[in-house]
Design a protein around this motif. Structure first.
Motif, PDB file in Angstrom:
ATOM      1  N   PHE B 191       0.835  -1.205   0.000  1.00  8.58           N
ATOM      2  CA  PHE B 191       0.000   0.000   0.000  1.00  8.58           C
ATOM      3  C   PHE B 191       0.874   1.261   0.000  1.00  8.58           C
ATOM      4  O   PHE B 191       0.634   2.197  -0.756  1.00  8.58           O
ATOM      5  N   THR B 192       1.930   1.249   0.833  1.00 13.33           N
ATOM      6  CA  THR B 192       2.762   2.437   0.961  1.00 13.33           C
ATOM      7  C   THR B 192       3.726   2.592  -0.214  1.00 13.33           C
ATOM      8  O   THR B 192       3.770   3.644  -0.850  1.00 13.33           O
ATOM      9  N   PHE B 193       4.492   1.532  -0.493  1.00  8.51           N
ATOM     10  CA  PHE B 193       5.594   1.676  -1.446  1.00  8.51           C
ATOM     11  C   PHE B 193       5.221   1.361  -2.885  1.00  8.51           C
ATOM     12  O   PHE B 193       6.036   1.518  -3.785  1.00  8.51           O
ATOM     13  N   LEU B 196       0.693   4.280  -2.688  1.00  5.06           N
ATOM     14  CA  LEU B 196       0.859   5.679  -2.286  1.00  5.06           C
ATOM     15  C   LEU B 196       2.044   6.313  -3.003  1.00  5.06           C
ATOM     16  O   LEU B 196       1.971   7.450  -3.464  1.00  5.06           O
ATOM     17  N   LYS B 197       3.150   5.568  -3.130  1.00  2.00           N
ATOM     18  CA  LYS B 197       4.325   6.084  -3.838  1.00  2.00           C
ATOM     19  C   LYS B 197       3.928   6.492  -5.262  1.00  2.00           C
ATOM     20  O   LYS B 197       4.361   7.536  -5.751  1.00  2.00           O
ATOM     21  N   MET B 199       1.108   7.541  -6.233  1.00  2.00           N
ATOM     22  CA  MET B 199       0.244   8.731  -6.233  1.00  2.00           C
ATOM     23  C   MET B 199       1.041  10.009  -5.971  1.00  2.00           C
ATOM     24  O   MET B 199       0.627  11.084  -6.386  1.00  2.00           O
ATOM     25  N   VAL B 200       2.171   9.876  -5.232  1.00  2.00           N
ATOM     26  CA  VAL B 200       2.965  11.079  -4.938  1.00  2.00           C
ATOM     27  C   VAL B 200       3.650  11.556  -6.205  1.00  2.00           C
ATOM     28  O   VAL B 200       3.659  12.740  -6.512  1.00  2.00           O
TER      29      VAL B 200
END
Lengths: 99, 201
Positions: B191-193, B196-197, B199-200
């Motif tokens: 989810f994070t890497f 979300l990564k 989306m940044v």
């Protein structure tokens, strides 16, 4: 080690904290106006904290007479994982940039 | 050795054999962490090579990913509740929470398969770019683990209904709970890497 309480307090607390950490990570990603590197450091740290919550509050890594062994085993696995991920990215991207 | 039953401990820790099995499973999870680390490393190296194809922000839909995340996180929580009630020797509540865990896991899998079908329809297949190859291998390995976990859990539910709560079935239940929590831990990093990564950037 046996749950004496009638209420699964550590699970509920772990779950609520996990939810908060997830939504904070989404908020930081979408709404905070800071550089890519800072966002990645923040959400990366949030992920590590949440993984720790799961390990300690849901999986009870320290319990049992092998608790210490479990913790050392997990710490070693995490160390190897960091070496693999950070090392591979470092070597392969800097190698690519140099040629 | 395994005949020595220590009744002061929770069911799943009562015999030497059970304690060794649980320790062995923790060591297996250590190996699983390394397996997923290699896949994250591949994604970290190749994740921004789009070969003219779609980029993460072109195809990722945050709402769907957030639903998947909440389904898996909640299932990890309900799985913890199942073990909590197992330790109170309340097999009925344990089974109810464990079956809820399975349904949430199945919901996660449904969402993920739908997501993959959506990507393929958009022309984002495993062959499109290095980004998508490494993406599908990482996510697919996690999804395969969830699928395997659901099949494993269904078989365990059948055995629990047949044999009731004994030190042996309690140990099996405890071990699958570790496996299930571990899958959520891996998902936190996906989810994070991955999402979300993406989306940044």
């Amino acid at each position: 080690m046996e749950h004496k309480s009638k209420y699964p307090i550590s699970h509920v607390v772990g779950f609520l904290f996990s939810l908060v950490l997830t939504f904070v990570a989404v908020f930081v990603t979408l709404k905070m106006n800071v550089s890519y590197t800072i966002v990645m450091w923040i959400i990366g740290s949030l992920a590590v904290i949440q993984a720790g919550l799961q390990l300690f509050m849901f999986m009870h890594v320290t319990e049992g007479e092998d608790g210490k062994t479990n913790v050392m085993n997990m710490a070693y696995a995490v160390f190897v994982a960091i070496v693999i991920v950070a090392g591979s990215i470092w070597v392969l991207t800097s190698g690519h940039a140099a040629h | 050795m395994s005949a020595n039953v220590n009744h002061s401990l929770p069911l799943e820790y009562q015999t030497e054999q059970n304690r060794l099995n649980i320790l062995g499973f923790w060591i297996f999870l250590g190996a699983e962490i390394v397996l997923f680390a290699t896949l994250f490393a591949v994604y970290g190296v190749l994740g921004h090579r789009y070969a003219g194809g779609p980029t993460p922000s072109d195809i990722f839909k945050l709402n769907d990913v957030l639903i998947e995340t909440l389904l898996l996180l909640t299932s990890s929580f309900t799985c913890g509740l199942a073990v909590f009630f197992m330790r109170q020797r309340d097999m009925k509540k344990m089974l109810v929470w464990f079956i809820i865990t399975l349904l949430l896991g199945a919901g996660f899998l449904f969402m993920e398969i739908r997501e993959f079908i959506h990507y393929v329809h958009e022309g984002a297949t495993m062959q499109t770019s290095a980004f998508l190859s490494s993406f599908f291998v990482l996510l697919g390995t996690h999804g395969a683990h969830v699928t395997f976990g659901i099949i494993w859990a269904i078989m365990l539910v059948i055995q629990l209904l047949q044999r009731g709560l004994t030190p042996v079935t309690a140990r099996k239940m405890f071990i699958i709970s570790l496996y299930w929590h571990f899958l959520d831990v891996v998902w936190i990093f996906i989810f994070t890497f991955v999402y979300l990564k993406g989306m940044v950037a």
